[in-house]
Design a protein around this motif. Structure first.
Motif, PDB file in Angstrom:
ATOM      1  N   ARG A   2     -11.135  10.209  -2.590  1.00  0.00           N
ATOM      2  CA  ARG A   2     -10.831   8.986  -3.322  1.00  0.00           C
ATOM      3  C   ARG A   2     -10.805   7.730  -2.453  1.00  0.00           C
ATOM      4  N   THR A   3     -10.212   7.816  -1.254  1.00  0.00           N
ATOM      5  CA  THR A   3     -10.146   6.645  -0.396  1.00  0.00           C
ATOM      6  C   THR A   3      -9.772   7.058   1.022  1.00  0.00           C
ATOM      7  N   TYR A   4      -9.794   6.078   1.937  1.00  0.00           N
ATOM      8  CA  TYR A   4      -9.419   6.281   3.332  1.00  0.00           C
ATOM      9  C   TYR A   4      -8.265   5.337   3.679  1.00  0.00           C
ATOM     10  N   TYR A   5      -7.470   5.751   4.643  1.00  0.00           N
ATOM     11  CA  TYR A   5      -6.473   4.867   5.251  1.00  0.00           C
ATOM     12  C   TYR A   5      -6.669   4.910   6.767  1.00  0.00           C
ATOM     13  N   SER A   6      -6.469   3.773   7.420  1.00  0.00           N
ATOM     14  CA  SER A   6      -6.509   3.755   8.879  1.00  0.00           C
ATOM     15  C   SER A   6      -5.254   4.438   9.404  1.00  0.00           C
ATOM     16  N   ALA A   7      -5.435   5.556  10.097  1.00  0.00           N
ATOM     17  CA  ALA A   7      -4.291   6.381  10.495  1.00  0.00           C
ATOM     18  C   ALA A   7      -3.439   5.740  11.579  1.00  0.00           C
ATOM     19  N   HIS A   8      -4.025   4.864  12.386  1.00  0.00           N
ATOM     20  CA  HIS A   8      -3.245   4.269  13.467  1.00  0.00           C
ATOM     21  C   HIS A   8      -2.883   2.812  13.189  1.00  0.00           C
ATOM     22  N   ASP A   9      -2.978   2.407  11.934  1.00  0.00           N
ATOM     23  CA  ASP A   9      -2.584   1.060  11.555  1.00  0.00           C
ATOM     24  C   ASP A   9      -1.057   0.961  11.600  1.00  0.00           C
ATOM     25  N   GLU A  10      -0.537   0.138  12.508  1.00  0.00           N
ATOM     26  CA  GLU A  10       0.912   0.005  12.647  1.00  0.00           C
ATOM     27  C   GLU A  10       1.558  -0.582  11.402  1.00  0.00           C
ATOM     28  N   ASP A  11       0.767  -1.268  10.586  1.00  0.00           N
ATOM     29  CA  ASP A  11       1.292  -1.882   9.373  1.00  0.00           C
ATOM     30  C   ASP A  11       1.054  -1.025   8.126  1.00  0.00           C
ATOM     31  N   LEU A  12       0.583   0.196   8.317  1.00  0.00           N
ATOM     32  CA  LEU A  12       0.338   1.064   7.167  1.00  0.00           C
ATOM     33  C   LEU A  12       1.648   1.303   6.419  1.00  0.00           C
ATOM     34  N   LYS A  51      -6.928   0.553  -9.172  1.00  0.00           N
ATOM     35  CA  LYS A  51      -7.365   1.918  -9.468  1.00  0.00           C
ATOM     36  C   LYS A  51      -8.183   2.455  -8.307  1.00  0.00           C
ATOM     37  N   ILE A  52      -7.868   3.656  -7.902  1.00  0.00           N
ATOM     38  CA  ILE A  52      -8.577   4.285  -6.787  1.00  0.00           C
ATOM     39  C   ILE A  52      -9.723   5.110  -7.351  1.00  0.00           C
ATOM     40  N   GLY A  53     -10.938   4.662  -7.112  1.00  0.00           N
ATOM     41  CA  GLY A  53     -12.103   5.344  -7.650  1.00  0.00           C
ATOM     42  C   GLY A  53     -12.474   6.579  -6.848  1.00  0.00           C
ATOM     43  N   VAL A  54     -13.546   7.224  -7.242  1.00  0.00           N
ATOM     44  CA  VAL A  54     -14.052   8.419  -6.568  1.00  0.00           C
ATOM     45  C   VAL A  54     -15.176   8.010  -5.627  1.00  0.00           C
ATOM     46  N   LEU A  55     -15.060   8.357  -4.356  1.00  0.00           N
ATOM     47  CA  LEU A  55     -16.116   8.071  -3.395  1.00  0.00           C
ATOM     48  C   LEU A  55     -17.206   9.137  -3.442  1.00  0.00           C
ATOM     49  N   LYS A  56     -16.786  10.398  -3.421  1.00  0.00           N
ATOM     50  CA  LYS A  56     -17.723  11.508  -3.478  1.00  0.00           C
ATOM     51  C   LYS A  56     -16.934  12.808  -3.560  1.00  0.00           C
ATOM     52  N   LYS A  57     -17.636  13.893  -3.768  1.00  0.00           N
ATOM     53  CA  LYS A  57     -16.989  15.200  -3.763  1.00  0.00           C
ATOM     54  C   LYS A  57     -16.621  15.559  -2.335  1.00  0.00           C
ATOM     55  N   ILE A  90       1.146  10.466  -5.192  1.00  0.00           N
ATOM     56  CA  ILE A  90       1.842  10.886  -6.409  1.00  0.00           C
ATOM     57  C   ILE A  90       1.079  10.417  -7.644  1.00  0.00           C
ATOM     58  N   ARG A  91       0.584   9.173  -7.605  1.00  0.00           N
ATOM     59  CA  ARG A  91      -0.166   8.630  -8.733  1.00  0.00           C
ATOM     60  C   ARG A  91      -1.430   9.444  -8.996  1.00  0.00           C
ATOM     61  N   ILE A  92      -2.145   9.764  -7.907  1.00  0.00           N
ATOM     62  CA  ILE A  92      -3.378  10.550  -8.040  1.00  0.00           C
ATOM     63  C   ILE A  92      -3.071  11.965  -8.545  1.00  0.00           C
ATOM     64  N   SER A  93      -1.930  12.512  -8.131  1.00  0.00           N
ATOM     65  CA  SER A  93      -1.586  13.888  -8.520  1.00  0.00           C
ATOM     66  C   SER A  93      -1.316  14.009 -10.015  1.00  0.00           C
ATOM     67  N   LYS A  94      -1.015  12.881 -10.655  1.00  0.00           N
ATOM     68  CA  LYS A  94      -0.690  12.895 -12.090  1.00  0.00           C
ATOM     69  C   LYS A  94      -1.924  12.760 -12.974  1.00  0.00           C
TER      70      LYS A  94
END
Length: 202
Positions: free
Chosen positions: A176-186, A32-38, A196-200
């Motif tokens: 909600r969360t961060y992703y490393s934008a230059h992670d080659e394995d993303l 579950k992706i929690g809320v970090l802040k507004k 999509i999950r968050i949008s629902k």
């Protein structure tokens, strides 16, 4: 030679990125992706000169990305990754209706609307829901910092260093969360599914 302040900022950014990597490695794929802040709201200008705010995408999950188009290293491949995420979302029928992308330059002096469009067009964006935005430099840097993205300009030149992150914001405007934008394995499929999950969520 870079200034000592600039070198210190670079070190701080690297430490921050290491922390992000560690956080992402500990997360399970369906956790579950929690809320970090507004997320801070903003009003910036798109390529057509029209104002766009975060609130304009209310109800949609989105990725927010801070970058500059003359970046010599991470920004072009990271924007290419965004294009792949866009395509996955389009294939799943969720782009525009449920999700969006927001790329924000913090170098408006060089990133004129014309230059920004030239850069954006390389990645085949669907402009209906992929917004390339610009605003006043100082205010945009402050906005990035409110999101948790550090941006620093070398006082001895015009080079920049910055946290290279995709920020997931839900339809209520919560970060909600961060992703490393230059992670080659993303895993772009996973990121798209997270959106999509968050949008629902209600």
């Amino acid at each position: 030679m870079p200034s000592r302040l600039f070198q210190t900022v670079v070190i701080v950014l690297l430490v921050g990125l290491i922390a992000v990597f560690a956080y992402m490695l500990m997360k399970g794929p369906e956790e579950k992706i929690g809320v970090l802040k507004k997320a801070p709201d903003f009003t910036l200008t798109n390529l057509d000169g029209k104002e766009v705010s975060l609130a304009d995408t209310a109800g949609k999950a989105k990725l927010v990305y801070f970058f500059f188009s003359t970046c010599p290293d991470v920004c072009p491949p990271s924007t290419y990754t965004l294009s792949k995420i866009q395509n996955v979302l389009k294939d799943k029928g969720a782009f525009g209706s449920k999700t969006a992308l927001m790329s924000i330059t913090f170098d408006p002096t060089k990133d004129t609307p014309e230059r920004l469009k030239e850069f954006a067009d390389r990645y085949n964006p669907d402009y209906s829901a992929w917004y390339f935005l610009r605003g006043e430099e100082k205010a945009t840097i402050e906005l990035a910092e409110k999101f948790g993205v550090l941006v620093a300009k070398d006082p001895q030149g015009d080079s920049w260093t910055h946290s290279n992150l995709f920020l997931l914001v839900d339809g209520k405007g919560d970060l909600r969360t961060y992703y490393s934008a230059h992670d080659e394995d993303l895993d772009v499929e996973k990121v798209a599914n997270d959106l999509i999950r968050i949008s629902k969520e209600k």
